[in-house]
Design a protein around this motif. Structure first.
Motif, PDB file in Angstrom:
ATOM      1  N   VAL A 286       0.838  -1.202   0.000  1.00 17.09           N
ATOM      2  CA  VAL A 286       0.000   0.000   0.000  1.00 17.09           C
ATOM      3  C   VAL A 286       0.873   1.252   0.000  1.00 17.09           C
ATOM      4  O   VAL A 286       0.601   2.216  -0.736  1.00 17.09           O
ATOM      5  N   ARG A 287       1.932   1.257   0.798  1.00 18.07           N
ATOM      6  CA  ARG A 287       2.809   2.427   0.862  1.00 18.07           C
ATOM      7  C   ARG A 287       3.512   2.687  -0.459  1.00 18.07           C
ATOM      8  O   ARG A 287       3.879   3.834  -0.759  1.00 18.07           O
ATOM      9  N   HIS A 288       3.703   1.667  -1.263  1.00 17.27           N
ATOM     10  CA  HIS A 288       4.426   1.814  -2.523  1.00 17.27           C
ATOM     11  C   HIS A 288       3.515   1.805  -3.745  1.00 17.27           C
ATOM     12  O   HIS A 288       3.976   1.564  -4.870  1.00 17.27           O
ATOM     13  N   GLY A 289       2.230   2.050  -3.528  1.00 18.28           N
ATOM     14  CA  GLY A 289       1.320   2.252  -4.655  1.00 18.28           C
ATOM     15  C   GLY A 289       0.718   1.001  -5.258  1.00 18.28           C
ATOM     16  O   GLY A 289       0.005   1.091  -6.259  1.00 18.28           O
ATOM     17  N   ARG A 294      -4.688  -2.807  -8.750  1.00 15.68           N
ATOM     18  CA  ARG A 294      -3.473  -3.056  -9.535  1.00 15.68           C
ATOM     19  C   ARG A 294      -2.988  -4.487  -9.350  1.00 15.68           C
ATOM     20  O   ARG A 294      -2.587  -5.159 -10.316  1.00 15.68           O
ATOM     21  N   LEU A 295      -3.032  -4.993  -8.124  1.00 13.44           N
ATOM     22  CA  LEU A 295      -2.604  -6.360  -7.864  1.00 13.44           C
ATOM     23  C   LEU A 295      -3.520  -7.381  -8.544  1.00 13.44           C
ATOM     24  O   LEU A 295      -3.056  -8.398  -9.064  1.00 13.44           O
ATOM     25  N   SER A 328      -2.281 -18.524  -7.301  1.00  7.40           N
ATOM     26  CA  SER A 328      -2.326 -17.458  -8.308  1.00  7.40           C
ATOM     27  C   SER A 328      -3.647 -16.698  -8.277  1.00  7.40           C
ATOM     28  O   SER A 328      -3.710 -15.549  -8.708  1.00  7.40           O
ATOM     29  N   CYS A 329      -4.700 -17.324  -7.749  1.00 10.01           N
ATOM     30  CA  CYS A 329      -5.997 -16.650  -7.610  1.00 10.01           C
ATOM     31  C   CYS A 329      -6.072 -15.772  -6.366  1.00 10.01           C
ATOM     32  O   CYS A 329      -7.019 -14.993  -6.212  1.00 10.01           O
ATOM     33  N   SER A 330      -5.114 -15.914  -5.453  1.00 15.00           N
ATOM     34  CA  SER A 330      -5.253 -15.297  -4.134  1.00 15.00           C
ATOM     35  C   SER A 330      -5.269 -13.774  -4.171  1.00 15.00           C
ATOM     36  O   SER A 330      -5.755 -13.137  -3.234  1.00 15.00           O
ATOM     37  N   ALA A 331      -4.745 -13.158  -5.219  1.00  9.37           N
ATOM     38  CA  ALA A 331      -4.807 -11.695  -5.323  1.00  9.37           C
ATOM     39  C   ALA A 331      -6.248 -11.198  -5.327  1.00  9.37           C
ATOM     40  O   ALA A 331      -6.527 -10.065  -4.909  1.00  9.37           O
ATOM     41  N   ALA A 338     -11.094  -3.938  -0.350  1.00  9.43           N
ATOM     42  CA  ALA A 338     -11.035  -2.738  -1.188  1.00  9.43           C
ATOM     43  C   ALA A 338     -12.437  -2.233  -1.522  1.00  9.43           C
ATOM     44  O   ALA A 338     -12.692  -1.025  -1.541  1.00  9.43           O
ATOM     45  N   VAL A 339     -13.354  -3.156  -1.783  1.00  7.18           N
ATOM     46  CA  VAL A 339     -14.743  -2.759  -2.029  1.00  7.18           C
ATOM     47  C   VAL A 339     -15.325  -2.081  -0.795  1.00  7.18           C
ATOM     48  O   VAL A 339     -16.000  -1.056  -0.885  1.00  7.18           O
ATOM     49  N   GLY A 340     -15.056  -2.629   0.393  1.00  2.00           N
ATOM     50  CA  GLY A 340     -15.549  -2.015   1.617  1.00  2.00           C
ATOM     51  C   GLY A 340     -15.017  -0.609   1.816  1.00  2.00           C
ATOM     52  O   GLY A 340     -15.748   0.298   2.234  1.00  2.00           O
TER      53      GLY A 340
END
Length: 416
Positions: A286-289, A294-295, A328-331, A338-340
């Motif tokens: 989060v600190r690095h954008g 994006r993930l 690979s699905c865990s992102a 994020a929705v919350g």
């Protein structure tokens, strides 16, 4: 300690936050264990109740059907009554469902009990996430979400080899009495340590009153952007992890029941480590954008590629291939908090529950749909291995289409 007190900023003190997290995690552990246990029990249930692939898919999916059915009222109740009261009422229902499942004498009874269990544990993630939205800072919220999912992986881990080892000693019916007892213990912990809930009233200085209806959630562009991925990609991850990885190993790769249970153990152990790692690195990301959107954009193509390789490999795909797919699905798990965060705190329960409804509706459709497709392709003359490959091929196409939609939608209010 009888109730936890938030500090002046509204966030819980660190030690209190850890205790509250552990209480909720205990309930979510039980939820994940009962969710995934059908994969390990599939051989004995198939034999005792003469189940076909579609029956097994419907039985596992029945949990998610009950789960999904409660999400919309759950969101409103969470915003109004708070996590503590809501989850205690729901967990009581899951105890009843677990006991009923242990007494089942027919497939219909099994299915109905499974639906009730799903309804009862449907608050086990949404309740804490709603509380964390108010009680934790954003970076800590992402970490708590990942570690809740790590707890779920621990529950799924317990549903594999430990269940396989207990089966000769207790039989499958007694296992659900043990589960009911564990759920009751988690209820006691939650009643003891989770803080009370005060309804959020937005201050006049904030300007326009924030939206407060499900219609406002559904019209949100960021919510719409993430919805197909939640349904097919995230729902498919859970469908594979909690059911179809087991039958694939048994009927495609030729594993024995013990080897299949061992494979499921390794898959869930891999996911436990994966979610622990996400929890550790999320604050740095989060600190690095590297925000959730994006993930997800980078992670989903990798999961699609792994799924395609697994399907093509057929009988050569064992537990390692499905472990890599789940990793690979865990992102996609990062999309949920994020929705919350994309909504005002007063609407967090509705937003999270609506998104969860999409996920678990997807789990139900994918779990049952794969079973229906396997039976249909076999009826059309395909061999068993080819039928599994064809059914998963349809799932692959759905995942590709949902990612294409994700890329096509421009949402300006995604959390950064």
């Amino acid at each position: 300690m009888t109730t936890a007190q938030a500090d002046s900023a509204g966030y819980l003190p660190p030690k209190t936050a850890v205790i509250v997290f552990l209480a909720f995690a205990a309930a979510y552990f039980c939820s994940a264990l009962v969710r995934a246990i059908t994969a390990t029990l599939s051989p004995v249930l198939t034999q005792e109740f003469s189940l076909q692939a579609r029956d097994l898919g419907l039985l596992a999916g029945g949990y998610f059907l009950g789960f999904a059915a409660m999400q919309l009222p759950l969101g409103a109740w969470l915003d109004r009554h708070g996590p503590k009261r809501v989850i205690l009422w729901f967990l009581g229902l899951s105890v009843i469902g677990s006991l009923a499942f242990s007494l089942a004498t027919s497939f219909t009874w099994l299915l109905a009990s499974r639906v009730v269990v799903g309804m009862g544990v449907s608050a086990c993630l949404m309740a804490p996430l709603t509380g964390y939205r108010r009680w934790l800072e954003p970076a800590a919220l992402l970490r708590a979400n990942s570690w809740m999912l790590m707890t779920a992986s621990l529950g799924m881990l317990a549903s594999t080899l430990p269940v396989q080892w207990l089966m000769p000693l207790t039989g499958w019916r007694a296992l659900f009495w043990i589960l009911a007892g564990l759920i009751v213990l988690s209820m006691v912990c939650i009643a003891w340590v989770v803080p009370p809930w005060n309804v959020v009233v937005p201050a006049p200085a904030e300007g326009v009153r924030p939206p407060g209806r499900y219609a406002d959630v559904l019209r949100n562009r960021y919510f719409q952007k993430m919805t197909p991925l939640a349904f097919f990609n995230y729902g498919g991850l859970v469908a594979v992890q909690t059911l179809w990885a087991g039958p694939w190993m048994l009927r495609v790769a030729g594993y024995t029941p013990l080897e299949s249970a061992t494979g499921l153990f390794y898959i869930n152990a891999t996911m436990l480590v994966t979610f622990w790692t996400w929890g550790m690195v999320n604050p740095w990301l989060v600190r690095h954008g590297w925000h959730a959107t994006r993930l997800v954009a980078w992670g989903v193509p990798l999961s699609i590629a792994v799924l395609a390789v697994n399907i093509f490999a057929g009988a050569a795909t064992g537990w390692l291939g499905w472990a890599l797919f789940c990793m690979s699905c865990s992102a996609m798990s990062l999309a949920q908090p994020a929705v919350g965060m994309a909504f005002h705190a007063s609407l967090a329960g509705r937003a999270l529950s609506a998104y969860n409804l999409v996920i678990f509706s997807g789990v139900f459709v994918v779990q049952w749909g794969i079973g229906l497709l396997i039976d249909a392709f076999q009826a059309a003359g395909l061999a068993e291995v080819a039928s599994f490959q064809a059914a998963f091929g349809v799932f692959l196409c759905c995942c590709i289409a949902s990612y294409a939609y994700f890329l096509s939608v421009n949402a300006d209010n995604s959390p950064q």
